[in-house]
Design a protein around this motif. Structure first.
Motif, PDB file in Angstrom:
ATOM      1  N   GLN A 103      38.002  54.079  78.356  1.00 39.06           N
ATOM      2  CA  GLN A 103      37.381  53.168  78.948  1.00 39.06           C
ATOM      3  C   GLN A 103      36.043  52.944  78.475  1.00 39.06           C
ATOM      4  N   GLY A 104      35.784  51.570  78.229  1.00 43.60           N
ATOM      5  CA  GLY A 104      34.323  51.288  77.795  1.00 43.60           C
ATOM      6  C   GLY A 104      33.791  52.366  76.892  1.00 43.60           C
ATOM      7  N   GLU A 105      32.815  53.055  77.011  1.00 41.01           N
ATOM      8  CA  GLU A 105      32.076  53.910  76.083  1.00 41.01           C
ATOM      9  C   GLU A 105      32.821  55.410  76.093  1.00 41.01           C
ATOM     10  N   ARG A 106      33.360  55.471  77.285  1.00 39.81           N
ATOM     11  CA  ARG A 106      34.144  56.942  77.415  1.00 39.81           C
ATOM     12  C   ARG A 106      35.251  56.934  76.782  1.00 39.81           C
ATOM     13  N   ARG A 107      35.087  58.192  76.137  1.00 38.60           N
ATOM     14  CA  ARG A 107      36.545  58.439  75.365  1.00 38.60           C
ATOM     15  C   ARG A 107      37.570  58.800  76.029  1.00 38.60           C
ATOM     16  N   GLY A 108      38.663  58.831  75.601  1.00 34.88           N
ATOM     17  CA  GLY A 108      40.046  59.361  76.426  1.00 34.88           C
ATOM     18  C   GLY A 108      40.256  60.849  76.427  1.00 34.88           C
ATOM     19  N   SER A 109      41.081  61.510  76.906  1.00 34.42           N
ATOM     20  CA  SER A 109      41.444  62.849  76.946  1.00 34.42           C
ATOM     21  C   SER A 109      42.733  62.953  77.803  1.00 34.42           C
ATOM     22  N   SER A 110      43.568  64.128  77.287  1.00 37.03           N
ATOM     23  CA  SER A 110      44.725  64.149  78.020  1.00 37.03           C
ATOM     24  C   SER A 110      44.957  65.709  77.794  1.00 37.03           C
ATOM     25  N   TRP A 111      45.765  66.313  78.919  1.00 35.14           N
ATOM     26  CA  TRP A 111      45.872  67.732  79.146  1.00 35.14           C
ATOM     27  C   TRP A 111      47.357  67.926  79.401  1.00 35.14           C
ATOM     28  N   GLN A 112      47.641  68.847  78.344  1.00 34.66           N
ATOM     29  CA  GLN A 112      49.355  69.278  78.396  1.00 34.66           C
ATOM     30  C   GLN A 112      49.109  70.767  78.663  1.00 34.66           C
ATOM     31  N   LEU A 113      49.795  71.274  79.565  1.00 33.08           N
ATOM     32  CA  LEU A 113      50.011  72.811  79.827  1.00 33.08           C
ATOM     33  C   LEU A 113      50.772  73.338  78.656  1.00 33.08           C
ATOM     34  N   LEU A 114      50.108  74.317  78.151  1.00 35.49           N
ATOM     35  CA  LEU A 114      51.001  75.043  77.094  1.00 35.49           C
ATOM     36  C   LEU A 114      50.341  76.163  76.253  1.00 35.49           C
ATOM     37  N   GLN A 115      50.712  77.240  76.190  1.00 32.19           N
ATOM     38  CA  GLN A 115      50.330  78.047  75.265  1.00 32.19           C
ATOM     39  C   GLN A 115      50.911  78.017  74.059  1.00 32.19           C
ATOM     40  N   GLY A 116      50.606  77.226  73.105  1.00 35.99           N
ATOM     41  CA  GLY A 116      51.262  77.317  71.664  1.00 35.99           C
ATOM     42  C   GLY A 116      51.414  78.684  71.233  1.00 35.99           C
ATOM     43  N   PRO A 117      50.465  79.481  70.975  1.00 36.64           N
ATOM     44  CA  PRO A 117      50.849  80.812  70.178  1.00 36.64           C
ATOM     45  C   PRO A 117      51.632  81.792  70.966  1.00 36.64           C
ATOM     46  N   LEU A 118      51.604  81.812  72.393  1.00 39.17           N
ATOM     47  CA  LEU A 118      52.686  82.265  73.198  1.00 39.17           C
ATOM     48  C   LEU A 118      54.038  81.995  72.813  1.00 39.17           C
ATOM     49  N   LEU A 119      54.266  80.574  72.851  1.00 37.94           N
ATOM     50  CA  LEU A 119      55.748  79.869  72.595  1.00 37.94           C
ATOM     51  C   LEU A 119      55.969  80.572  71.086  1.00 37.94           C
ATOM     52  N   ALA A 120      55.243  80.173  70.188  1.00 38.69           N
ATOM     53  CA  ALA A 120      55.496  80.894  68.855  1.00 38.69           C
ATOM     54  C   ALA A 120      56.021  82.182  68.652  1.00 38.69           C
ATOM     55  N   GLN A 121      55.495  83.039  69.480  1.00 39.52           N
ATOM     56  CA  GLN A 121      55.686  84.460  69.452  1.00 39.52           C
ATOM     57  C   GLN A 121      56.958  84.785  69.905  1.00 39.52           C
ATOM     58  N   LEU A 122      57.170  84.030  71.233  1.00 39.83           N
ATOM     59  CA  LEU A 122      58.510  84.203  72.063  1.00 39.83           C
ATOM     60  C   LEU A 122      59.596  83.643  71.209  1.00 39.83           C
ATOM     61  N   LEU A 123      59.379  82.576  70.308  1.00 29.40           N
ATOM     62  CA  LEU A 123      60.658  82.009  69.615  1.00 29.40           C
ATOM     63  C   LEU A 123      60.552  82.647  68.022  1.00 29.40           C
ATOM     64  N   GLU A 124      59.532  82.939  67.771  1.00 29.53           N
ATOM     65  CA  GLU A 124      59.549  83.732  66.483  1.00 29.53           C
ATOM     66  C   GLU A 124      59.609  82.703  65.641  1.00 29.53           C
ATOM     67  N   ARG A 125      58.917  81.510  65.718  1.00 29.84           N
ATOM     68  CA  ARG A 125      59.026  80.162  64.783  1.00 29.84           C
ATOM     69  C   ARG A 125      57.638  79.595  64.963  1.00 29.84           C
ATOM     70  N   PRO A 126      57.229  78.820  63.974  1.00 27.19           N
ATOM     71  CA  PRO A 126      56.038  78.032  63.999  1.00 27.19           C
ATOM     72  C   PRO A 126      56.098  76.936  65.152  1.00 27.19           C
ATOM     73  N   VAL A 127      55.401  76.627  65.892  1.00 27.36           N
ATOM     74  CA  VAL A 127      55.321  75.622  66.913  1.00 27.36           C
ATOM     75  C   VAL A 127      54.193  74.792  66.613  1.00 27.36           C
ATOM     76  N   VAL A 128      54.511  73.223  66.621  1.00 29.71           N
ATOM     77  CA  VAL A 128      53.381  72.265  66.568  1.00 29.71           C
ATOM     78  C   VAL A 128      53.373  71.813  68.103  1.00 29.71           C
ATOM     79  N   PHE A 129      52.089  71.640  68.618  1.00 34.73           N
ATOM     80  CA  PHE A 129      51.824  71.111  69.907  1.00 34.73           C
ATOM     81  C   PHE A 129      50.511  70.400  69.824  1.00 34.73           C
ATOM     82  N   ASP A 130      50.233  69.769  71.102  1.00 37.24           N
ATOM     83  CA  ASP A 130      48.636  69.368  71.161  1.00 37.24           C
ATOM     84  C   ASP A 130      48.704  67.975  70.560  1.00 37.24           C
ATOM     85  N   PHE A 131      50.077  67.175  70.451  1.00 37.37           N
ATOM     86  CA  PHE A 131      50.017  65.924  69.735  1.00 37.37           C
ATOM     87  C   PHE A 131      49.217  65.049  69.837  1.00 37.37           C
ATOM     88  N   ARG A 132      48.617  64.875  71.161  1.00 41.29           N
ATOM     89  CA  ARG A 132      47.633  63.564  71.474  1.00 41.29           C
ATOM     90  C   ARG A 132      46.468  63.672  71.108  1.00 41.29           C
TER      91      ARG A 132
END
Length: 383
Positions: A103-132
């Motif tokens: 908004q105006g001069e202020r940049r946007g931000s967005s917060w998605q709860l997730l521990q990407g490295p933990l999910l990758a470890q739990l699933l034993e697969r690479p995980v892509v996250f934090d898309f925004r």
């Protein structure tokens, strides 16, 4: 490549998961939806997430515990969808708890709860996250991201084709026609306004917490719409704002619901406690449809409206859409092989595949960023 897509939306009811296979050209891939699953959040977790997204204070300890719980719920959904571990990659959106558009001069931000490295470890697969984050860093809205994947996954027709997602928030994608003078036009997309956010909160309020949503829209169907109030709400700044634009529970949450209930009560010269819940729900449902109809009326002439998301199962909401969007062919996206709850999970599977291929996933025509970006961060399991 087989990719798992995981999506938990604004309604915070649980995690939708799909297993999809993508082959060929990234921009127009051959794709197949192989499996799907839904894992609901436990009631306490859902209540905490909704409270947090409404600005309820929480300690660092509580935030950490919630992030771990969300990550474990994502893992459970992945395992329910892909018990044999066929996926080579996972795309996970995480759970949005706050979205602040620029908004105006202020940049946007967005917060998605997730521990990407933990999910990758739990699933034993690479995980892509934090898309925004990448689009936001460029000055874009960071949302909606699904229009880019709609354009890649769905064929174009002889005129403009619109896709409507009725999740917590209603958002639109407009796909240009296959031929004619508009065939080179840019894909369009934006958040219209509320779909289920206000409705779900109202049902919880009127039922004393005994119900979380209006199943089939049956409660609203018993009420009368206060059309004058709906038309007044449509004049509010956000609903008159031209895209790019995005919104969420930050704007359309409990405080907004209480304000609208006050409006309805004043229109009847009665206290809020005297409101007929069915009338209030009927009016809120009509409002959700009216913001979509108003937005469609401002853009290019659309031939067809494909509808997905949980709101597509709300008969009263769909009736209001048909009534207010006369002249459009309105049908379920499921007729094209993408179920009501599949579209966004499939989108994040495709965005993860694009990340893996080094292909940009954002559309400046949608988010307002100056250029497209490869979206997401990849976490790999430790071997």
């Amino acid at each position: 490549m087989r990719v798992l897509g995981l999506m938990s939306g604004t309604s915070a009811d649980g995690v939708d998961a799909v297993l999809a296979d993508f082959q060929g050209c990234p921009r127009s891939p051959r794709w197949q939806l192989l499996e799907r699953a839904f894992v609901p959040y436990e009631a306490e977790l859902r209540d905490q997430l909704i409270g947090l997204s409404q600005g309820q204070p929480a300690s660092a300890e509580v935030l950490l515990a919630l992030t771990e719980a969300v990550t474990e719920a994502q893992a459970a959904a992945a395992q329910a969808c892909d018990p044999r571990g066929r996926a080579e990659l996972v795309g996970c959106h995480g759970q949005t708890i706050w979205h602040r558009p620029p908004q105006g001069e202020r940049r946007g931000s967005s917060w998605q709860l997730l521990q990407g490295p933990l999910l990758a470890q739990l699933l034993e697969r690479p995980v892509v996250f934090d898309f925004r984050a990448a689009d936001l860093a460029l000055g874009g809205q960071g949302a909606p991201l699904v229009p880019a994947t709609d354009s890649a996954l769905l064929p174009r027709i002889g005129g403009w084709r619109a896709l409507l997602n009725l999740g917590g928030i209603a958002n639109l994608t407009l796909l240009p026609p296959r031929r004619g003078p508009d065939r080179q036009a840019a894909v369009q997309g934006w958040d219209c306004g509320p779909a289920n956010t206000l409705l779900d909160l109202a049902v919880q309020r009127f039922s004393g917490g005994q119900q979380s949503f209006d199943a089939g829209g049956e409660w609203a169907a018993r009420g009368q719409v206060q059309e004058a109030v709906v038309q007044r709400w449509l004049q509010e700044p956000y609903f008159r704002q031209a895209p790019p634009k995005s919104t969420g529970r930050e704007q359309l949450g409990r405080n907004d619901l209480e304000r609208r209930l006050q409006d309805l009560a004043q229109a009847q010269s009665a206290p809020v406690e005297a409101l007929d819940p069915a009338d209030a729900l009927a009016t809120l449902t009509a409002f959700s449809a009216a913001v979509v109809a108003q937005d469609l009326a401002q853009g290019p002439a659309v031939l067809e409206l494909l509808v997905a998301g949980g709101g597509a199962r709300n008969g009263t909401l769909m009736h209001e859409l048909r009534r207010r969007c006369r002249g459009l062919q309105l049908r379920p996206l499921a007729e094209l092989g993408i179920g009501d709850s599949d579209r966004e999970a499939l989108a994040f599977a495709l965005l993860a595949w694009w990340h893996h291929r080094g292909v940009s996933g954002s559309l400046p025509s949608v988010t307002g960023a100056p250029r497209p970006a490869v979206l997401g961060v990849c976490a790999r399991p430790s071997l």
